[in-house]
Design a protein around this motif. Structure first.
Motif, PDB file in Angstrom:
ATOM      1  N   GLN A  52       3.181   4.432  13.635  1.00  0.00           N
ATOM      2  CA  GLN A  52       2.227   3.593  12.910  1.00  0.00           C
ATOM      3  C   GLN A  52       1.032   3.327  13.812  1.00  0.00           C
ATOM      4  N   CYS A  53      -0.156   3.648  13.327  1.00  0.00           N
ATOM      5  CA  CYS A  53      -1.379   3.434  14.106  1.00  0.00           C
ATOM      6  C   CYS A  53      -1.768   1.956  14.032  1.00  0.00           C
ATOM      7  N   PRO A  54      -2.625   1.494  14.950  1.00  0.00           N
ATOM      8  CA  PRO A  54      -3.039   0.083  14.942  1.00  0.00           C
ATOM      9  C   PRO A  54      -3.638  -0.358  13.605  1.00  0.00           C
ATOM     10  N   ASP A  55      -4.267   0.564  12.859  1.00  0.00           N
ATOM     11  CA  ASP A  55      -4.842   0.171  11.560  1.00  0.00           C
ATOM     12  C   ASP A  55      -3.809   0.203  10.436  1.00  0.00           C
ATOM     13  N   GLY A  56      -2.547   0.474  10.771  1.00  0.00           N
ATOM     14  CA  GLY A  56      -1.473   0.455   9.773  1.00  0.00           C
ATOM     15  C   GLY A  56      -1.159   1.820   9.181  1.00  0.00           C
ATOM     16  N   ALA A  57      -2.042   2.785   9.379  1.00  0.00           N
ATOM     17  CA  ALA A  57      -1.795   4.122   8.817  1.00  0.00           C
ATOM     18  C   ALA A  57      -0.613   4.783   9.530  1.00  0.00           C
ATOM     19  N   LEU A  58       0.096   5.635   8.806  1.00  0.00           N
ATOM     20  CA  LEU A  58       1.198   6.372   9.417  1.00  0.00           C
ATOM     21  C   LEU A  58       0.708   7.751   9.835  1.00  0.00           C
ATOM     22  N   GLU A  59       1.046   8.120  11.058  1.00  0.00           N
ATOM     23  CA  GLU A  59       0.640   9.427  11.576  1.00  0.00           C
ATOM     24  C   GLU A  59       1.884  10.298  11.689  1.00  0.00           C
ATOM     25  N   VAL A  60       1.815  11.502  11.140  1.00  0.00           N
ATOM     26  CA  VAL A  60       2.947  12.433  11.197  1.00  0.00           C
ATOM     27  C   VAL A  60       2.510  13.653  11.993  1.00  0.00           C
ATOM     28  N   SER A  61       3.340  14.067  12.914  1.00  0.00           N
ATOM     29  CA  SER A  61       3.002  15.233  13.721  1.00  0.00           C
ATOM     30  C   SER A  61       4.219  16.168  13.816  1.00  0.00           C
ATOM     31  N   PRO A  62       4.084  17.467  13.456  1.00  0.00           N
ATOM     32  CA  PRO A  62       2.867  18.105  12.970  1.00  0.00           C
ATOM     33  C   PRO A  62       2.477  17.623  11.566  1.00  0.00           C
ATOM     34  N   GLU A  63       1.192  17.629  11.318  1.00  0.00           N
ATOM     35  CA  GLU A  63       0.625  17.100  10.078  1.00  0.00           C
ATOM     36  C   GLU A  63       1.190  17.791   8.832  1.00  0.00           C
ATOM     37  N   ARG A  64       1.578  19.077   8.977  1.00  0.00           N
ATOM     38  CA  ARG A  64       2.066  19.791   7.792  1.00  0.00           C
ATOM     39  C   ARG A  64       3.373  19.194   7.262  1.00  0.00           C
ATOM     40  N   TYR A  65       4.021  18.311   8.041  1.00  0.00           N
ATOM     41  CA  TYR A  65       5.240  17.645   7.578  1.00  0.00           C
ATOM     42  C   TYR A  65       4.946  16.353   6.819  1.00  0.00           C
ATOM     43  N   ARG A  66       3.685  15.999   6.718  1.00  0.00           N
ATOM     44  CA  ARG A  66       3.341  14.694   6.147  1.00  0.00           C
ATOM     45  C   ARG A  66       3.969  14.477   4.762  1.00  0.00           C
ATOM     46  N   GLY A  67       3.788  15.430   3.875  1.00  0.00           N
ATOM     47  CA  GLY A  67       4.317  15.280   2.520  1.00  0.00           C
ATOM     48  C   GLY A  67       5.823  15.090   2.530  1.00  0.00           C
ATOM     49  N   VAL A  69       7.733  13.974   5.014  1.00  0.00           N
ATOM     50  CA  VAL A  69       8.127  12.691   5.608  1.00  0.00           C
ATOM     51  C   VAL A  69       7.834  11.543   4.646  1.00  0.00           C
ATOM     52  N   MET A  70       6.649  11.538   4.043  1.00  0.00           N
ATOM     53  CA  MET A  70       6.295  10.423   3.161  1.00  0.00           C
ATOM     54  C   MET A  70       7.202  10.381   1.929  1.00  0.00           C
ATOM     55  N   ALA A  71       7.715  11.546   1.541  1.00  0.00           N
ATOM     56  CA  ALA A  71       8.620  11.590   0.381  1.00  0.00           C
ATOM     57  C   ALA A  71       9.949  10.898   0.688  1.00  0.00           C
ATOM     58  N   GLU A  72      10.220  10.638   1.965  1.00  0.00           N
ATOM     59  CA  GLU A  72      11.463   9.949   2.322  1.00  0.00           C
ATOM     60  C   GLU A  72      11.380   8.446   2.048  1.00  0.00           C
ATOM     61  N   PHE A  73      10.151   7.930   1.869  1.00  0.00           N
ATOM     62  CA  PHE A  73       9.986   6.501   1.549  1.00  0.00           C
ATOM     63  C   PHE A  73      10.113   6.354   0.036  1.00  0.00           C
ATOM     64  N   ASP A  74      11.098   5.584  -0.421  1.00  0.00           N
ATOM     65  CA  ASP A  74      11.401   5.561  -1.849  1.00  0.00           C
ATOM     66  C   ASP A  74      10.662   4.450  -2.597  1.00  0.00           C
ATOM     67  N   TYR A  75      10.902   3.196  -2.200  1.00  0.00           N
ATOM     68  CA  TYR A  75      10.224   2.075  -2.875  1.00  0.00           C
ATOM     69  C   TYR A  75      10.235   0.856  -1.952  1.00  0.00           C
ATOM     70  N   PRO A  76       9.255  -0.047  -2.137  1.00  0.00           N
ATOM     71  CA  PRO A  76       9.185  -1.226  -1.258  1.00  0.00           C
ATOM     72  C   PRO A  76      10.219  -2.281  -1.646  1.00  0.00           C
ATOM     73  N   LEU A  77      10.573  -3.123  -0.680  1.00  0.00           N
ATOM     74  CA  LEU A  77      11.577  -4.159  -0.948  1.00  0.00           C
ATOM     75  C   LEU A  77      11.112  -5.150  -2.023  1.00  0.00           C
ATOM     76  N   SER A  78       9.803  -5.189  -2.293  1.00  0.00           N
ATOM     77  CA  SER A  78       9.319  -6.083  -3.356  1.00  0.00           C
ATOM     78  C   SER A  78       9.869  -5.663  -4.716  1.00  0.00           C
ATOM     79  N   GLU A  79      10.400  -4.444  -4.805  1.00  0.00           N
ATOM     80  CA  GLU A  79      10.932  -3.941  -6.080  1.00  0.00           C
ATOM     81  C   GLU A  79      12.448  -4.065  -6.172  1.00  0.00           C
ATOM     82  N   VAL A  80      13.060  -4.622  -5.134  1.00  0.00           N
ATOM     83  CA  VAL A  80      14.501  -4.453  -5.020  1.00  0.00           C
ATOM     84  C   VAL A  80      15.324  -5.496  -5.770  1.00  0.00           C
ATOM     85  N   TYR A  81      14.715  -6.637  -6.066  1.00  0.00           N
ATOM     86  CA  TYR A  81      15.504  -7.717  -6.659  1.00  0.00           C
ATOM     87  C   TYR A  81      14.790  -8.292  -7.875  1.00  0.00           C
ATOM     88  N   GLY A  82      15.505  -8.417  -8.983  1.00  0.00           N
ATOM     89  CA  GLY A  82      14.882  -8.924 -10.200  1.00  0.00           C
ATOM     90  C   GLY A  82      15.504 -10.214 -10.706  1.00  0.00           C
TER      91      GLY A  82
END
Ligand code: SF4
Length: 307
Positions: A52-67, A69-82
């Motif tokens: 995680q960069c200081p501005d909050g962005a996520l950096e993936v290296s090598p960049e070609r793995y970005r898609g 890696v990001m696909a591994e994030f499913d949903y935020p905890l704000s969605e977890v409880y109703g």
């Protein structure tokens, strides 16, 4: 598991990488490295770095793995409880940038969870990373025929005795289930849990972690931290962390409160960041205003601070 919640695109959302990586078995495939995390991808026999960069962005290296890696994030905890429990509602607002990762391969989940038994998550991460490199990606057949002495050395920091667990439970999966526990995804939770508990080295919490983090069953894995925070916040009336208390907490959360399994990550976060065992940080806790145990232990904290 989340009903009709819309699909989220992690690449366009805020993510708190530290809390995301700290609270779930799925994240233990990522090993802390420098100021980020490393994960070994066996299909290309290489490591991928995420930070995680200081501005909050996520950096993936090598960049070609970005898609990927990001696909591994499913949903935020704000969605977890109703539900309507105020402790959980405030927690999910506070941890809205902590993400639930996608379900992982159940065999990988099983081995990682065995490595965490009586050990820190950090130790399990490093051991799993070592195993992945040594075996170019572990699988049930490689581990069933692994050399026991070599495996004991490889996992020494996570408990060499677990070499027996890993080899024997892998052999059992091959003998009983033709090498896969994927079938447990589509049977009732109780049936899948009993089958997991029948594997060598698998106890109740390990079974629940595999059910939740890889097989999609909505169960709550209970440990001493979940017991402590549930008791203090009034989510459970159980006291202590005996096996009987853990069963009661599990029953309270799953059946009385009817919380989805992943909502227990909110409780883990509270315990890790604020509701610590010895010196709870009531004064900055997001549920301080409504928690029945707020203030408890402040005098002790003050006294210790003065000493
Ligand atoms: S207010 Fe105190 S006791 Fe309650 S959850 Fe927060 S830290 Fe724990």
């Amino acid at each position: 598991m989340r009903g009709d919640v819309p699909v989220m695109d992690a690449d366009t959302m805020s993510i708190d990488l530290r809390s995301t990586m700290d609270i779930q078995i799925t994240a233990l495939e990522w090993m802390p490295f420098e100021d980020g995390y490393l994960k070994y991808y066996p299909d290309e026999d290489r490591d991928v770095y995420l930070k995680q960069c200081p501005d909050g962005a996520l950096e993936v290296s090598p960049e070609r793995y970005r898609g990927r890696v990001m696909a591994e994030f499913d949903y935020p905890l704000s969605e977890v409880y109703g539900g309507d429990n105020e402790i959980l509602l405030r927690s999910k607002e506070f941890y809205k940038n902590c993400w639930v990762l996608k379900l992982q391969d159940p065999y990988i989940s099983l081995i990682i969870t065995i490595l965490t038994q009586n050990k820190t998550a950090d130790s399990a991460r490093r051991t799993f990373y070592r195993l992945q490199h040594r075996y170019k990606g572990i699988d049930v057949h490689k581990m069933a025929s692994a050399d026991k002495h070599e495996l004991e050395e490889l996992i020494r920091t996570s408990g060499p005795y677990k070499a027996d667990f890993i080899i024997r439970c892998s052999q059992e999966i091959i003998d009983r289930y033709n090498g896969s526990i994927e079938w447990m995804r589509s049977v009732p939770s109780r049936e899948a849990r009993e089958a997991l508990l029948g594997l060598y080295g698998v106890g109740p919490k390990t079974a629940d972690c595999v059910l939740l983090f890889s097989l999609g069953h909505s169960v709550v894995p209970v440990d001493t931290h979940i017991c402590r925070v549930s008791e203090r916040t009034g989510l459970s009336m159980a006291t202590g962390d005996t096996e009987a208390a853990k069963r009661k907490v599990k029953e309270d959360l799953e059946q009385r409160r009817r919380i989805p399994g992943m909502a227990h990550l909110l409780i883990i976060n509270l315990g890790r960041d604020f509701c610590k065992a010895v010196l709870p940080l009531h004064h900055c806790c997001p549920v301080e205003g409504i928690c029945p145990k707020r203030g408890t232990g402040i005098r002790k904290e003050k006294k210790l601070t003065e000493e």
